[in-house]
Structure formats: C-alpha cells, structure tokens
Design a protein around this motif. Structure first.
Motif, PDB file in Angstrom:
ATOM      1  N   LEU A  78       0.831  -1.200   0.000  1.00 13.21           N
ATOM      2  CA  LEU A  78       0.000   0.000   0.000  1.00 13.21           C
ATOM      3  C   LEU A  78       0.873   1.260   0.000  1.00 13.21           C
ATOM      4  N   GLU A  79       1.851   1.256   0.888  1.00 11.86           N
ATOM      5  CA  GLU A  79       2.799   2.369   1.005  1.00 11.86           C
ATOM      6  C   GLU A  79       3.543   2.594  -0.320  1.00 11.86           C
ATOM      7  N   CYS A  80       3.944   1.479  -0.963  1.00 11.59           N
ATOM      8  CA  CYS A  80       4.704   1.571  -2.215  1.00 11.59           C
ATOM      9  C   CYS A  80       3.827   2.085  -3.359  1.00 11.59           C
ATOM     10  N   LYS A  83       3.508   5.769  -2.990  1.00  9.17           N
ATOM     11  CA  LYS A  83       4.711   6.475  -3.434  1.00  9.17           C
ATOM     12  C   LYS A  83       4.865   6.424  -4.952  1.00  9.17           C
ATOM     13  N   ALA A  84       4.624   5.245  -5.533  1.00  7.33           N
ATOM     14  CA  ALA A  84       4.803   5.085  -6.985  1.00  7.33           C
ATOM     15  C   ALA A  84       3.849   6.009  -7.745  1.00  7.33           C
ATOM     16  N   LEU A  85       2.628   6.171  -7.203  1.00  8.27           N
ATOM     17  CA  LEU A  85       1.626   6.993  -7.906  1.00  8.27           C
ATOM     18  C   LEU A  85       1.596   8.421  -7.383  1.00  8.27           C
ATOM     19  N   ASN A  86       2.343   8.659  -6.298  1.00 10.14           N
ATOM     20  CA  ASN A  86       2.373   9.978  -5.700  1.00 10.14           C
ATOM     21  C   ASN A  86       0.970  10.434  -5.270  1.00 10.14           C
ATOM     22  N   LYS A  87       0.310   9.562  -4.507  1.00  9.18           N
ATOM     23  CA  LYS A  87      -1.044   9.884  -4.024  1.00  9.18           C
ATOM     24  C   LYS A  87      -1.044   9.955  -2.499  1.00  9.18           C
ATOM     25  N   LYS A  88      -1.961  10.781  -1.959  1.00 12.39           N
ATOM     26  CA  LYS A  88      -2.117  10.858  -0.514  1.00 12.39           C
ATOM     27  C   LYS A  88      -2.859   9.632   0.003  1.00 12.39           C
ATOM     28  N   LEU A  89      -2.619   9.231   1.281  1.00 13.65           N
ATOM     29  CA  LEU A  89      -3.417   8.176   1.903  1.00 13.65           C
ATOM     30  C   LEU A  89      -4.555   8.820   2.684  1.00 13.65           C
ATOM     31  N   ILE A  90      -5.769   8.327   2.492  1.00  8.47           N
ATOM     32  CA  ILE A  90      -6.927   8.891   3.170  1.00  8.47           C
ATOM     33  C   ILE A  90      -7.626   7.811   3.979  1.00  8.47           C
ATOM     34  N   ASN A  92     -10.403   5.604   5.416  1.00 12.93           N
ATOM     35  CA  ASN A  92     -11.721   5.232   4.924  1.00 12.93           C
ATOM     36  C   ASN A  92     -12.529   4.621   6.066  1.00 12.93           C
ATOM     37  N   LYS A  93     -13.559   5.370   6.495  1.00 13.79           N
ATOM     38  CA  LYS A  93     -14.317   4.978   7.681  1.00 13.79           C
ATOM     39  C   LYS A  93     -15.058   3.649   7.463  1.00 13.79           C
ATOM     40  N   LYS A  94     -15.610   3.481   6.265  1.00 13.54           N
ATOM     41  CA  LYS A  94     -16.379   2.274   5.966  1.00 13.54           C
ATOM     42  C   LYS A  94     -15.500   1.017   6.099  1.00 13.54           C
ATOM     43  N   ILE A  95     -14.307   1.131   5.554  1.00 12.50           N
ATOM     44  CA  ILE A  95     -13.384  -0.008   5.637  1.00 12.50           C
ATOM     45  C   ILE A  95     -13.006  -0.300   7.092  1.00 12.50           C
ATOM     46  N   SER A  96     -12.770   0.762   7.865  1.00 12.32           N
ATOM     47  CA  SER A  96     -12.376   0.542   9.261  1.00 12.32           C
ATOM     48  C   SER A  96     -13.509  -0.148  10.026  1.00 12.32           C
ATOM     49  N   GLU A  97     -14.752   0.204   9.708  1.00 11.45           N
ATOM     50  CA  GLU A  97     -15.903  -0.446  10.368  1.00 11.45           C
ATOM     51  C   GLU A  97     -15.942  -1.931  10.012  1.00 11.45           C
ATOM     52  N   ARG A  98     -15.687  -2.223   8.738  1.00 10.58           N
ATOM     53  CA  ARG A  98     -15.703  -3.610   8.266  1.00 10.58           C
ATOM     54  C   ARG A  98     -14.636  -4.439   8.983  1.00 10.58           C
ATOM     55  N   ILE A  99     -13.473  -3.845   9.142  1.00 10.88           N
ATOM     56  CA  ILE A  99     -12.371  -4.571   9.802  1.00 10.88           C
ATOM     57  C   ILE A  99     -12.725  -4.838  11.264  1.00 10.88           C
ATOM     58  N   LYS A 100     -13.272  -3.818  11.925  1.00 13.84           N
ATOM     59  CA  LYS A 100     -13.679  -3.996  13.328  1.00 13.84           C
ATOM     60  C   LYS A 100     -14.732  -5.096  13.445  1.00 13.84           C
ATOM     61  N   ARG A 116      -4.401   0.054   9.889  1.00 17.31           N
ATOM     62  CA  ARG A 116      -3.586   0.542   8.755  1.00 17.31           C
ATOM     63  C   ARG A 116      -4.259   0.221   7.429  1.00 17.31           C
ATOM     64  N   GLN A 117      -4.996  -0.911   7.426  1.00 15.31           N
ATOM     65  CA  GLN A 117      -5.625  -1.359   6.185  1.00 15.31           C
ATOM     66  C   GLN A 117      -6.778  -0.464   5.740  1.00 15.31           C
ATOM     67  N   ALA A 118      -7.180   0.486   6.614  1.00 15.47           N
ATOM     68  CA  ALA A 118      -8.261   1.396   6.249  1.00 15.47           C
ATOM     69  C   ALA A 118      -7.728   2.688   5.623  1.00 15.47           C
ATOM     70  N   LEU A 119      -6.424   2.782   5.468  1.00 16.63           N
ATOM     71  CA  LEU A 119      -5.823   3.958   4.811  1.00 16.63           C
ATOM     72  C   LEU A 119      -5.691   3.675   3.313  1.00 16.63           C
ATOM     73  N   LEU A 120      -6.447   4.385   2.495  1.00 13.44           N
ATOM     74  CA  LEU A 120      -6.432   4.109   1.055  1.00 13.44           C
ATOM     75  C   LEU A 120      -5.868   5.296   0.267  1.00 13.44           C
ATOM     76  N   PRO A 121      -5.156   4.989  -0.839  1.00 14.88           N
ATOM     77  CA  PRO A 121      -4.675   6.089  -1.688  1.00 14.88           C
ATOM     78  C   PRO A 121      -5.869   6.887  -2.247  1.00 14.88           C
ATOM     79  N   GLU A 122      -5.688   8.168  -2.357  1.00 13.58           N
ATOM     80  CA  GLU A 122      -6.736   9.080  -2.855  1.00 13.58           C
ATOM     81  C   GLU A 122      -7.327   8.586  -4.187  1.00 13.58           C
ATOM     82  N   GLY A 123      -8.647   8.554  -4.262  1.00  9.83           N
ATOM     83  CA  GLY A 123      -9.291   8.155  -5.515  1.00  9.83           C
ATOM     84  C   GLY A 123      -9.479   6.661  -5.669  1.00  9.83           C
ATOM     85  N   ALA A 124      -8.988   5.892  -4.677  1.00 11.62           N
ATOM     86  CA  ALA A 124      -9.084   4.434  -4.784  1.00 11.62           C
ATOM     87  C   ALA A 124     -10.494   3.947  -4.468  1.00 11.62           C
ATOM     88  N   ILE A 125     -10.933   2.936  -5.221  1.00  9.79           N
ATOM     89  CA  ILE A 125     -12.213   2.290  -4.942  1.00  9.79           C
ATOM     90  C   ILE A 125     -11.892   0.993  -4.193  1.00  9.79           C
TER      91      ILE A 125
END
Lengths: 415, 415
Positions: A78-80, A83-90, A92-100, A116-125
């Motif tokens: 995810l981190e890579c 960096k490779a795409l030069n996007k911010k990590l945002i 995602n509340k929905k994902i964090s709820e799912r993980i919980k 950590r798995q709820a942090l998604l690159p900007e624009g990611a689906i």
C-alpha cells in the motif's frame, strides 16, 4: 491493450509457494479478451516494488498486483503504491468499520495494526474482502488502472471475479474474447504429432496453436481472439476438424477430459463392467478409475498383486508359469487380466505387470518394461511397452497405456 | 549476486498452467545461498524473448530460462538465445546420437525435426535430458551464465538438480546459505498446532517461522540465513527441539518425508509385512505405499473391493454382515482388515470403508464418513473418521489417517 501481473512476496522468491495467483488472473482476463503480456514476481523490497509499478504502468494499461496488503510489518504494498503513484493516503471509515466487525464476529481482539488497512490512496475504490481483513483496491491512473489484491489465493479469487473483472470488462473490454480448446491425444510421441499436423500448426493470423507434452499424452491447443463465443467457436471448430481428420482415434478427448473419465463414460453407456489386476502400477490404475464419481457402477474389483504368492493365491496363476516366464511377462499379464475378469465375472479384465524401478531390472528386463493385457469373454490380448522415466512416471504412463487399450477396444463394443 | 528466472510460453500467459518451474528453481537456488531477485513470465514472442534475455543478463549474474526448447515449430527459445547473445549455432554430434538412441530405445521412428535440438549455441555445455529429447544448455557469458531448460517440469527437475545446481554451486555460491526445515505433523488441526507452539512462532531475529496446512497434515517451517550449514543447523535444531517437545508423536517426519515412506521404513526395519483392503479410497492407499521404491519387501497385496460381491467373494465377508451393518460400517472395515491379512498371512492388515461422495450418502451416513481398521495377529481395532472436502480430498485424507494409524502402532512393534 495489455495487462501485466505483479506478484509481491519473499515466499515466492524463495520458492516456498508456486504463483497460482498470476495463473488465475491471466486466465480470467483472457476470458474477457484481455491479454497478459508479462508476469513479474518480486520480493518485499520497497524500491523494487515502486520501480516495478512505475515501469509496468508505463508499458501496459492494466496493472494488477497481489500480495503485501496484510496487517503485518512486512506488508508494504500500500505504502509503495502510494509512493509510486504519488497519491495521498486517506482514512476510509467504511473499511475501518468492516475490519472492526470482522474481529467482533470472530470474537478476537483486533490488533491496532489492522487499522492501517483502512488507509487508502486518494481516488481508490475499495474491493470488499469477505474472507480476510485486507481490502483490495481499484486505483484509476489517468486512462489506465492499477488494481491491488491481498496475496492469499482464496481471498483474491472471489474478490477478483466479483469486482475487478466486472470493472475491467466495462472499462477495457474490447468486445473481444480469447478462447482456447485443447485436443487431447494419446499413443503418439510429441514429435510425431507435430509431423502429422505441422501445416495446420502454421496457420497464420490471430490463431495461436501449440503442442504440449504430458506423460503418454499430447495436448494440441487452439487459441483464438474473437468478438464473441460464436465467432471463436466457428474458427476453432474448423481447425479442430482438420486436426481430427489427421489424428483420428489417437484423440481421446477435449479440454478437461481425462482418460479415466472417457473410459468410464464408455463403460457406463455400454453397461459393461471392469476388474483389474495390477502389479507394477501398484493401485494407481484402480485409484484413477475410482477418482470418477459413480465409478462403482462399472468398476468391481482391483487386485494389487505385489507378490508372487498373491498372484498365485488370489489370481490362480500357476507358480510354474511365473517361474518359467517370470512375473514380468506376456504370459503372466495375460493370465492376470483373464483371471481377475473370471473372479467377479466382469466383461473386461486388465492385467499389468512390469518393472517400475529403480530396483528389479535385469539385462533382459530393463526398468520401464511393462506388459499390459486386456481380456474379454472372446479373447485376451497383451502388449509390450518400454517406458522411460522415474518410478512414478513409469507407473503413470503404464496406467495411461492401459486406459487407452481399453478405450480403443470399447467403441467396437458399443457399435 | 542474484539470479532471475524467465519462463517462456503462451500457455503461462493465458493462465492455462501455473508456473511451478520458477518455484522449483528458486527453491533449489536458495538451498545453495543464491537469491532470486525476479521471476519473469513472457509469451512465445521472439522480440520479447530476446529483449528480456538481454535486459535480465544486464541486471543479474545468473539467468535461467525454461520453455521453448522442444522439437516443434513454436519452440523458438534456442534461436532467440542465439540472437540475444550473438552466438553461432553448432551441430553437436553427441546430442544427435542421444536423440537418435532415445527413439531407437522406444522403437519409434524419429521425426527429422528432432535433430534441430542438436544445434547448440557456440560454447554451450549441453545438459542431458534422460526423459525427453530436448537437452538443456549452460552458456557462460563473460563472468555471467545463462542456463536454458525445456519447460516440461518432470524433465527440468532432474536436469536442474543433477547438472545446473552443481555448476552454479561451484561457480557462484556465496559464503551464505538459506536453509529451511519443515516439521511434518499429522492428527492435529492447524489452529491447535498454532495454539501449542504460538510462543515459538514469535521468535525474533533472522529466523522465519510459518505454519502451512495440507490435507490431514500440518507443516511447521523454520527458515534461516546463515554463513554455512553448521551455523544454520545449530539454530534450526534448537527451535526444532522446542517444537518436538510440544508436539511429540504428532510429528511424523521432516522436510521431504512422506507418511508412506516413514511407514515403509518402519515395516522394513521391523521385517513386518502388510496387506490392505480398501473400498472408498479405491486403490489410492496401495498406490501411495507402492510409490516407495522397494515396497515389495513389505507390501504383499492390495484389494480394491469396490462391490459387495468382491467383499464377499474375495474377502470372505458374509453377505449377512454387509446387509445388517452396511458396507460402510465398523464391522465390515474390521473384517476387511482381518481377512486381507489372513489371505496372505501378513503381519498387518488395513481395511478402509467409507463414503467419498458426491453420491452414496444417506442421512445416517454422510459423505466423508470413513471407517479405518488395523488388524494384527493379536487384535483388530477400528476408528471412525468424518472428513470434509471433495471426493479426491476425502480419498486422500482417509489414506493419511490409515497410514498414521499404522505408524502409531509400529514403534511398539519395534521395541
């Protein structure tokens, strides 16, 4: 238009696991007409991951990655990507709820790392993961796309089919499909098959033809790229007919057909029954026959006569015959086939005796010498084979030849 | 110092086969301390093959290719290597003799095409292929090396181990090795194994630990990178002892040990003999036992009693017993074990009866219900199992359980 698959993980680079994800992904992509131009397996190394993503995204419209999305410290994909795409990590509340919820359902305390798995690159689906915690990601990059999956195959498979494949079909499908047919041949060497159909193999245009050897089995594969199933079948069927007209009865089946299945179908249809006595194949023939559901309708008995005593006791083969000709002989194999048929009054009997090695060979009887007999009420025939390979290969090749002898006999029983 | 593996073939790019060659090669390289930095799968496309070979040879000291060395028109690797390295092709008389002998031995006429395989790039050292006709090639390129293999796994495996690995070890091996040990467990669930050795799994430092589930078998893997075998063994053995003290008799072997091999060794050492009668496993148990070279010393007879008549005729199981309890029952499995032992007067008898599915199940007897009996002169025991999975998995799991019952019985026979 092409796709490339990047699989990330030290365990792949160490050879601890085979990369079945790349196979699965390419196979599914082909079904919607997207060609894979490269598979790349790389280690969990941030520089290599970042440069590979950039390079591959430069060459192809579709980049699919697997691995490194888990919650542990060595999951760095995810981190890579970020960096490779030069996007911010945002976050995602929905994902964090799912993980919980995932942890709550399994009654396990959630390690903090998992968020950590709820942090998604900007624009990611995000792509839901119904089995594990790591979501997949679809990240549009201008007119291209990067899709990332966790590396666990049974998590990736449904995620890919239910979400990514649908997305790719809508966005990239060219109104084209790639379709293959495999024609399965036995009883001929690869080079002989090649000689017989060489001109057909050289068909030009969008048809790909290939010959692939398997133990005592050759696959001729026809692959076409067409606008739909009907158009693909039209071309494939035409080539298939040409191949059939040359290879005739050496062809035993198509696509996922197996010899034991084809023979089973013949026996079932003809309402015939089978018993076998095997020596060097040690139960492999019975095992292959009984791998087919419903085989108990036609398969009645297998005897693995691994000693002269059992050949004598159970199969009533005279000790004199064994002493005179040896247990590996035409005479003994023929009696095995005949007598096992008599034992349970089946229509067919098969007898196999040979030397699978590595021990047991003599000057006159080398490793790989195998006698296979087929017995019916009318008569008993026996053929000599000389197979090459390891113990397991010789066992397997012998069962291929035995099944094929029965197959070639059976259609006449049907007519 | 690193190696890269290039696997060539349209069938890989279409996802028709999984790339097991790359796994095999990387695994063997790791065993001599050589790290694989990349796997590259590419199609049968001359430009891609040529540019990939050049690129990879630029990045790494060792390049290994698989695929495209066969006798057919779609086998173009040799030509591409020649072009990529700018080397002449030279006719190798020894290879041509080997190819001719291969066909002579099998009593098959040699197609002219096969002699193409005797054309080798200048300076290439051929690697004998004892199974197929295509030789492998070791081609030194300044201080680097390109090694090419045919793509058929069962041809590549022995060629790689017997020749290339020896060559690479001599020429490239570093003062470091990567070593793994697998501890093999049966009779416990993965989560139970995890629970028992959880603290050992969390060892820090350069040791990697993992638990991998297989059918009725769990592998605990320890991997270390050390300067030599002795240093690696020291660390591995220490952890192994800890694992052993927890899992004791659930451990049946290490690394490449297979249950059938371990059981075979015990039988051989104790000079005991075995006969088996199997129903739902359909010959798989006999097949696994006879996969072991020399098994004829202890394995005397297998009966695949796939019908009630054969259970009655050959195994002398009263029809009344079959009718009263059903063929899938403790009573019938026990009689199978006892009577097959009596038939050839062996020391041990195994009987297996169960429902492998998908057909044949009832409310009281579901798919996966299997009875396994073990009989000795002193007594006969029978255990009930309930396995989950496909027909093939249930067959396999049943043989695992049967072999394990025998294994647990045998050490007491030895003492």
């Amino acid at each position: 238009m092409s796709a490339q698959v990047i699989c990330i993980g030290n365990e792949i680079m160490l050879g601890h696991i085979a990369n079945t994800n790349a196979q699965f992904i390419s196979n599914k992509l082909a079904s919607i007409g997207i060609k894979t131009s490269k598979h790349l397996d790389i280690p969990d190394n941030p520089e290599v991951i970042i440069s590979s993503i950039r390079e591959v995204l430069n060459e192809s419209e579709i980049v699919i990655t697997s691995g490194g999305l888990g919650p542990t410290v060595d999951d760095i994909t995810l981190e890579c990507i970020q960096k490779a795409l030069n996007k911010k990590l945002i976050f995602n509340k929905k994902i964090s709820e799912r993980i919980k919820a995932h942890f709550k359902r399994r009654k396990i305390k959630m390690p903090a790392n998992n968020l950590r798995q709820a942090l998604l690159p900007e624009g990611a689906i995000p792509i839901d993961n119904n089995i594990g915690t790591a979501p997949g990601l679809i990240i549009p990059v201008e007119n291209k796309v990067l899709i990332a999956f966790p590396g666990v195959p049974f998590e990736l498979y449904p995620m890919f089919e239910e979400t990514a494949l649908v997305y790719l079909k809508k966005k990239f499908s060219l109104g084209q499909i790639i379709k293959s047919r495999v024609i399965k041949i036995t009883g001929l060497a690869e080079s002989r098959v090649n000689e017989i159909i060489e001109d057909i193999l050289q068909i030009a245009g969008d048809v790909q033809m290939g010959i692939y050897p398997h133990p005592e089995e050759i696959h001729v594969k026809i692959t076409v790229t067409e606008k739909n199933e009907i158009a693909a079948d039209l071309i494939i069927n035409k080539i298939q007919k040409k191949v059939e007209s040359r290879l005739k009865n050496y062809i035993f089946g198509y696509d996922n057909d197996e010899l034991e299945e084809i023979v089973g179908k013949y026996l079932l249809r003809a309402k015939k029954t089978l018993a076998i006595a095997e020596s060097c194949t040690g139960g492999l023939l019975a095992n292959r026959i009984t791998d087919i559901p419903g085989s108990s309708s036609y398969f009645k008995l297998g005897i693995v006569s691994y000693s002269n005593e059992s050949k004598n006791n159970l199969l009533n083969i005279p000790m004199d015959t064994i002493k005179k000709y040896g247990s590996v002989s035409k005479q003994v194999a023929a009696l095995m086939a005949k007598n096992v048929r008599d034992l349970t009054s089946t229509d067919y009997g098969i007898g196999i005796s040979g030397i699978a090695g590595p021990g047991g060979a003599t000057n006159k009887k080398p490793t790989g010498l195998v006698y296979i007999a087929l017995s019916t009420k009318a008569k008993t025939i026996c053929k000599e084979f000389r197979f090459i390979g390891t113990r397991n290969l010789i066992k397997y090749k012998s069962t291929q030849a035995a099944l094929n002898m029965l197959r070639l006999w059976l259609p006449s029983a049907l007519s």
